[in-house]
Design an enzyme around this catalytic site. Structure first.
Site, PDB file in Angstrom:
ATOM      1  N   ASN A 149       9.581 -11.421   2.474  1.00 36.25           N
ATOM      2  CA  ASN A 149       9.258 -12.636   1.712  1.00 36.25           C
ATOM      3  C   ASN A 149       7.859 -13.078   2.143  1.00 36.25           C
ATOM      4  O   ASN A 149       7.242 -12.474   3.020  1.00 36.25           O
ATOM      5  CB  ASN A 149      10.310 -13.728   1.965  1.00 36.25           C
ATOM      6  CG  ASN A 149      10.164 -14.886   0.981  1.00 36.25           C
ATOM      7  OD1 ASN A 149      10.052 -14.670  -0.231  1.00 36.25           O
ATOM      8  ND2 ASN A 149      10.131 -16.107   1.467  1.00 36.25           N
ATOM      9  N   LYS A 150       7.372 -14.130   1.523  1.00 34.16           N
ATOM     10  CA  LYS A 150       6.009 -14.615   1.770  1.00 34.16           C
ATOM     11  C   LYS A 150       5.677 -14.695   3.250  1.00 34.16           C
ATOM     12  O   LYS A 150       6.510 -15.138   4.049  1.00 34.16           O
ATOM     13  CB  LYS A 150       5.853 -15.992   1.100  1.00 34.16           C
ATOM     14  CG  LYS A 150       4.511 -16.667   1.266  1.00 34.16           C
ATOM     15  CD  LYS A 150       3.333 -15.815   0.837  1.00 34.16           C
ATOM     16  CE  LYS A 150       3.455 -15.284  -0.572  1.00 34.16           C
ATOM     17  NZ  LYS A 150       2.516 -14.170  -0.860  1.00 34.16           N
ATOM     18  N   GLY A 154       5.861 -14.567  -7.879  1.00 33.15           N
ATOM     19  CA  GLY A 154       7.276 -14.767  -7.557  1.00 33.15           C
ATOM     20  C   GLY A 154       8.022 -13.549  -8.086  1.00 33.15           C
ATOM     21  O   GLY A 154       7.816 -13.148  -9.243  1.00 33.15           O
ATOM     22  N   ALA A 155       8.877 -12.969  -7.227  1.00 29.25           N
ATOM     23  CA  ALA A 155       9.450 -11.662  -7.539  1.00 29.25           C
ATOM     24  C   ALA A 155      10.132 -11.581  -8.918  1.00 29.25           C
ATOM     25  O   ALA A 155       9.782 -10.709  -9.735  1.00 29.25           O
ATOM     26  CB  ALA A 155      10.406 -11.262  -6.417  1.00 29.25           C
ATOM     27  N   ASP A 186      11.436 -11.115  -1.725  1.00 23.97           N
ATOM     28  CA  ASP A 186      10.763 -10.141  -2.590  1.00 23.97           C
ATOM     29  C   ASP A 186      11.443  -8.782  -2.569  1.00 23.97           C
ATOM     30  O   ASP A 186      11.340  -8.011  -3.516  1.00 23.97           O
ATOM     31  CB  ASP A 186       9.293  -9.991  -2.176  1.00 23.97           C
ATOM     32  CG  ASP A 186       8.530 -11.227  -2.597  1.00 23.97           C
ATOM     33  OD1 ASP A 186       8.575 -12.226  -1.859  1.00 23.97           O
ATOM     34  OD2 ASP A 186       7.946 -11.219  -3.699  1.00 23.97           O
TER      35      ASP A 186
HETATM   36  O1  MRU Z   1       2.772 -13.841  -3.552  1.00 23.93           O
HETATM   37  P1  MRU Z   1       3.851 -14.538  -4.327  1.00 23.93           P
HETATM   38  O2  MRU Z   1       3.527 -15.949  -4.667  1.00 23.93           O
HETATM   39  O3  MRU Z   1       4.296 -13.733  -5.528  1.00 23.93           O
HETATM   40  O4  MRU Z   1       5.088 -14.567  -3.311  1.00 23.93           O
HETATM   41  C1  MRU Z   1       6.272 -15.162  -3.733  1.00 23.93           C
HETATM   42  C2  MRU Z   1       7.320 -15.204  -2.686  1.00 23.93           C
HETATM   43  O5  MRU Z   1       7.158 -14.703  -1.590  1.00 23.93           O
HETATM   44  C3  MRU Z   1       8.633 -15.810  -3.078  1.00 23.93           C
HETATM   45  O6  MRU Z   1       9.234 -16.461  -2.000  1.00 23.93           O
HETATM   46  C4  MRU Z   1       9.571 -14.686  -3.564  1.00 23.93           C
HETATM   47  O7  MRU Z   1       8.957 -13.926  -4.551  1.00 23.93           O
HETATM   48  C5  MRU Z   1      10.858 -15.203  -4.068  1.00 23.93           C
HETATM   49  S1  MRU Z   1      10.657 -15.988  -5.625  1.00 23.93           S
HETATM   50  C6  MRU Z   1      12.147 -16.404  -6.265  1.00 23.93           C
END
Ligand code: MRU
Length: 345
Positions: free
Chosen positions: A245-246, A45-46, A235
């Site tokens: 984002n994801k 998570g970012a 992200d």
């Molecule tokens: O690969 P990850 O689990 O780090 O990806 C996380 C995401 O894509 C979240 O949606 C993003 O970081 C926002 S978290 C507040």
């Protein structure tokens, strides 16, 4: 449960690869262990990656045994370089590393002991500020959530993805705390199941009604009028409002547009990268093909099958109804409105 917690002289990280079945903290005594934890998504998570990396730099400083401030500065630079190689997409990582390095440079001339103290305090501040930003974001976002709303979210942008409270889930939490009877559809989020393992777990712990769906069900659930709005985290957001984002977020945004459903992105200022003009410039992480060929010990595809595994996608700005940030709500035209976002700095 805390996502990350400083414990006297080391960092504790809640191991998110083990959730939801096992709640276990790992101890990080140096920045190498921490870097591995970031790569393996034990912390993810970012904003959480950024906060963890800041503690990684502090650990590198604390582990320096000599008394030469210049040597210490070189150690810090090395730790920053090492940690910058862990994951490429979330800009919060680079934002936090830059902030730590700038702090060290601003105190050139300080003793080794003082510098260690200053860096540890800065890492703690980054963490505390992140939580506070999320709470502010929640307060701004709550007005966008109608009473009784059905909300769809993708991946995990909750307390687990931040230093606390969450971004997208922070807004949902704020609405819940304000007494609005919201309910959430959580996409399971293939291939690593952050939605199923983490979002569903987090919301259940808070008593917020949640329904788990597979990623491929999102459009159908929208078609059935069960979704009033979508909120996701991010992200990296570029100057024109494009959002990394994801993986899967782009498809959700397209489906939301097709059904006339608002699509909101909740993110703190540390997620905006106004140095990039458009999402085409964002480096997209590609991960191990094995993450798609199976999960845990289960093999779900023919061994060796060719796989493409981008961990993120980019949602074009025109699909984003508004950004919910710790500095207010920003609406199109983003090329103009987002310029004001970082003005205070
Ligand atoms: O690969 P990850 O689990 O780090 O990806 C996380 C995401 O894509 C979240 O949606 C993003 O970081 C926002 S978290 C507040």
């Amino acid at each position: 449960m805390d996502t990350l917690r400083w414990q006297e002289d080391h960092l504790l990280l809640l191991d998110q690869t083990k959730l939801p079945l096992v709640e276990e903290y790992i101890e990080c005594w140096d920045h190498h262990v921490l870097g591995e934890a970031i790569k393996k998504l034990r912390v993810r998570g970012a904003p959480a990656i950024g906060a963890a990396a800041a503690f990684g730099v502090a650990l590198a400083a604390l582990n320096y045994q000599g008394e030469d401030p210049q040597e210490l500065e070189a150690e810090i630079k090395q730790a920053v370089d090492d940690l910058a190689k862990t994951r490429p997409t979330a800009v919060n990582l680079f934002w936090a590393l830059k902030r730590m390095q700038a702090k060290a440079e601003a105190h050139r001339g300080a003793t080794v002991e003082d510098l260690k103290h200053i860096l540890l305090e800065e890492a703690k501040t980054i963490s505390e500020e992140d939580r506070a930003m999320n709470e502010r974001m929640g307060q701004f976002g709550v007005e966008l959530i109608p009473e009784g709303a059905g909300i769809l979210t993708h991946c995990n942008a909750g307390a687990l993805a931040t230093a606390g409270f969450g971004t997208a889930l922070g807004v949902i939490r704020a609405a819940h705390h304000a007494g609005k009877e919201v309910s959430v559809f959580a996409d399971e989020t293939r291939p690593l199941l952050q939605g199923a393992r983490l979002t569903a777990w987090e919301l259940m712990q808070d008593g917020i009604p949640v329904t788990l769906i597979t990623d491929s069900m999102a459009a159908y659930v929208m078609k059935q009028n069960l979704v009033d709005l979508v909120i996701v985290g991010a992200d990296r957001i570029t100057a024109n409002g494009d959002v990394a984002n994801k993986i899967g977020t782009y498809g959700v945004a397209l489906a939301a547009k097709a059904h006339g459903i608002p699509f909101y992105v909740a993110a703190p200022v540390s997620t905006f990268d106004l140095s990039l003009k458009t999402g085409a410039e964002i480096p997209i992480e590609e991960r191990d093909p094995e993450e798609v060929r199976g999960f845990g010990d289960a093999v779900t595809a023919p061994p060796g099958v060719h796989v493409y595994n981008p961990a993120f996608d980019v949602t074009p700005a025109e699909l984003v109804t508004a950004f919910i940030t710790d500095r207010g709500i920003f609406r199109p035209p983003y090329g103009e409105t987002l310029q004001g976002l970082l003005k205070e700095e």
